[in-house]
Design an enzyme around this catalytic site. Structure first.
Site, short mmCIF file in Angstrom:
data_model
loop_
_atom_site.label_atom_id
_atom_site.label_comp_id
_atom_site.label_asym_id
_atom_site.label_seq_id
_atom_site.Cartn_x
_atom_site.Cartn_y
_atom_site.Cartn_z
N ARG A 187 0.81 -1.22 0.00
CA ARG A 187 0.00 0.00 0.00
C ARG A 187 0.85 1.26 0.00
NH1 ARG A 187 -3.60 -3.08 4.19
NH2 ARG A 187 -1.48 -3.48 4.86
N ILE A 188 1.84 1.32 0.92
CA ILE A 188 2.60 2.57 1.06
C ILE A 188 3.53 2.77 -0.15
CG2 ILE A 188 4.22 3.85 2.50
CD1 ILE A 188 3.18 2.15 4.91
N ASP A 241 13.86 8.14 7.86
CA ASP A 241 12.89 8.33 8.94
C ASP A 241 13.12 7.31 10.05
OD1 ASP A 241 10.39 9.34 10.12
OD2 ASP A 241 9.51 7.43 9.48
N HIS A 280 11.50 9.11 12.98
CA HIS A 280 10.40 8.14 12.82
C HIS A 280 9.03 8.81 12.95
CE1 HIS A 280 9.45 3.55 13.29
NE2 HIS A 280 8.54 4.17 12.57
N ILE A 281 8.81 9.78 12.07
CA ILE A 281 7.56 10.56 12.13
C ILE A 281 6.75 10.45 10.85
CG2 ILE A 281 8.34 12.25 13.85
CD1 ILE A 281 9.04 14.13 11.47
N ALA A 282 7.01 9.43 10.04
CA ALA A 282 6.33 9.37 8.74
C ALA A 282 4.81 9.29 8.87
CB ALA A 282 6.87 8.21 7.90
N SER A 283 4.31 8.67 9.92
CA SER A 283 2.85 8.61 10.06
C SER A 283 2.31 9.73 10.95
CB SER A 283 2.43 7.24 10.61
OG SER A 283 2.89 7.07 11.93
N SER A 325 10.69 2.71 6.10
CA SER A 325 10.14 1.40 6.49
C SER A 325 10.60 1.03 7.90
CB SER A 325 10.50 0.34 5.45
OG SER A 325 11.90 0.14 5.37
N ARG A 326 11.71 0.30 8.00
CA ARG A 326 12.31 0.01 9.30
C ARG A 326 13.82 0.14 9.16
NH1 ARG A 326 8.07 0.87 11.18
NH2 ARG A 326 6.74 -0.47 12.45
N GLU A 361 17.48 2.47 16.60
CA GLU A 361 16.64 3.56 17.09
C GLU A 361 16.52 3.53 18.61
OE1 GLU A 361 13.78 3.89 13.83
OE2 GLU A 361 12.42 4.58 15.39
C1 GLV Z 1 5.17 2.97 12.05
O1 GLV Z 1 6.37 2.87 11.83
C2 GLV Z 1 4.23 1.93 11.74
O2 GLV Z 1 4.62 0.80 11.43
O3 GLV Z 1 3.02 2.22 11.82
C1 GLV Z 2 1.51 -1.18 4.53
O1 GLV Z 2 0.42 -0.64 4.77
C2 GLV Z 2 1.89 -1.68 3.20
O2 GLV Z 2 1.37 -2.73 2.80
O3 GLV Z 2 2.69 -1.03 2.52
#
Ligand code: GLV
Ligand code: GLV
Length: 376
Positions: free
Chosen positions: A172-173, A294, A317-320, A269-270, A299
């Protein structure tokens, strides 16, 4: 240090432990409607497993946890022993959760997809442009009082329009980011994902037809057969995979060396998806290369040298982090827990927006181990 906890709806017959304060009120109303007493930790420190187990105590029906906490088998066993039957992560990612451990303890694990898709992609776009157009570096220059007049060669950066954007992990993202870069900047899209994203490909095909109709240059979308191919071809590469054993250090020294010397790497992502020490070396050796991060491998710490690099843009880590999204994540996490406690079925639609306003659907928005637990 003893941590302070706030109690909402003290007379609720069910008990739910929430390890961090969450934004908004709707999530509290959802849990209150499910007759829950909600205990919320007020500290910004990361709770240890011992502190969480301590709080779960001998009777606890459910919990909402954070990506900064390791929800391991021991924690789920403690929750189950206290009579707990519901857990939700306050995140879409759940690499901090031992899902098999939760499944063994018969505890459904919720997450919060669908409300942070565009918001996270928007941050990836923001980092792309901040890095490519050297926004942060130039901002520091201004604040230092060093601007003495316009020059033809000052802070030259990358041009995006008509270039190639690469997406690794077209869920999705990743797909939302890809669409934004195609639509906004007429970039050609290449992506790597084990599965084709047909909706994304169809979108680009249709969009390209539209551009051509307007007399513009068509754009393309191609799924490449390897991560390496995307790295070699793209001017900008954005990472959107989940973190697991297959994606740990997906971007390492060898793969970085395949990228164009003036490419841009974005990670929302991570952290551990990138070998951060290798990235520091790479950015040092290639001053025209740029990175926008991010998330970080250790971390909240950064690898030595990262913060000294001008060609790296770093945010915590503020993307959301928009009010709408963070409140929406709270709503989904609460709805996951409340639904499981009330024996509601799973929500059977990718679109979770109906949870955000009006009457809350009698369903659990997203349970990642639903199939393993035989939930419907
Ligand atoms: C944030 O990093 C999330 O996974 O929602
Ligand atoms: C997360 O929502 C993804 O599937 O990218």
């Amino acid at each position: 240090m003893v941590k302070e906890w706030r109690v909402h709806n003290p007379d609720g017959s069910r008990r739910v432990v929430v390890t961090k304060e969450l934004p908004g009120e709707r999530w509290l109303n959802i849990l209150e409607s499910a007759d829950c007493r909600v205990e919320i930790c007020q500290s910004s420190d990361v709770l240890t497993g011992v502190e969480i187990i301590d709080r779960i105590g001998s009777q606890c029906d459910g919990a909402i946890g954070q990506l900064t906490e390791a929800w391991d088998a021991e924690l789920f066993a403690a929750l189950a022993a206290a009579g707990g039957t519901a857990y939700s992560n306050y995140a879409v990612g759940y690499n901090n959760v031992d899902v098999p451990g939760a499944t063994t303890a018969r505890i459904p694990v919720g997450n919060t997809p669908g409300v942070l898709t565009e918001t996270t992609a928007e941050m990836a776009v923001a980092l792309t442009f901040s890095a490519g157009r050297r926004v942060v570096e130039a901002d520091r220059f201004m604040r230092a009082g060093r601007y003495e007049g316009w020059l033809p060669t000052m802070y030259m950066g990358q041009r995006f329009v008509g270039g190639t954007v690469g997406v690794i992990g077209a869920g999705r993202i990743g797909a939302a980011y890809g669409r934004m870069m195609v639509e906004g900047f007429k970039m050609n899209l290449v992506y790597f994902d084990p599965y084709p994203n047909e909706r994304l490909e169809e979108f680009v095909t249709n969009y390209s037809a539209f551009i051509e109709q307007q007399g513009g240059t068509p754009v393309t979308c191609r799924r490449l057969t390897s991560v390496e191919d995307v790295l070699a071809e793209a001017d900008v590469v954005s990472l959107h995979t989940a973190l697991d054993t297959t994606t740990h250090h997906l971007i390492n020294a060898e793969r970085l060396s395949l990228m164009k010397p003036d490419a841009i790497l974005i990670n929302t992502s991570r952290g551990p998806v990138v070998d951060e020490a290798a990235l520091v070396d790479h950015c040092r050796a290639h001053p025209d290369f740029k990175a926008g991060l991010d998330v970080f491998e250790d971390e909240p710490a950064m690898k030595p040298g990262l913060a000294d690099l001008d060609n790296v843009v770093i945010v915590p880590h503020i993307a959301s982090a928009t009010v709408w999204t963070r409140q929406g994540m709270a709503t989904l996490a609460a709805a996951n827990v409340a639904a499981v406690l009330q024996g509601y079925p799973l929500w059977d639609d990718d679109d979770v927006l109906p949870f955000l306003s009006g009457e809350v659907p009698a369903a659990a928005p997203s349970i990642v181990n639903a199939a393993d637990l035989g939930l419907k």
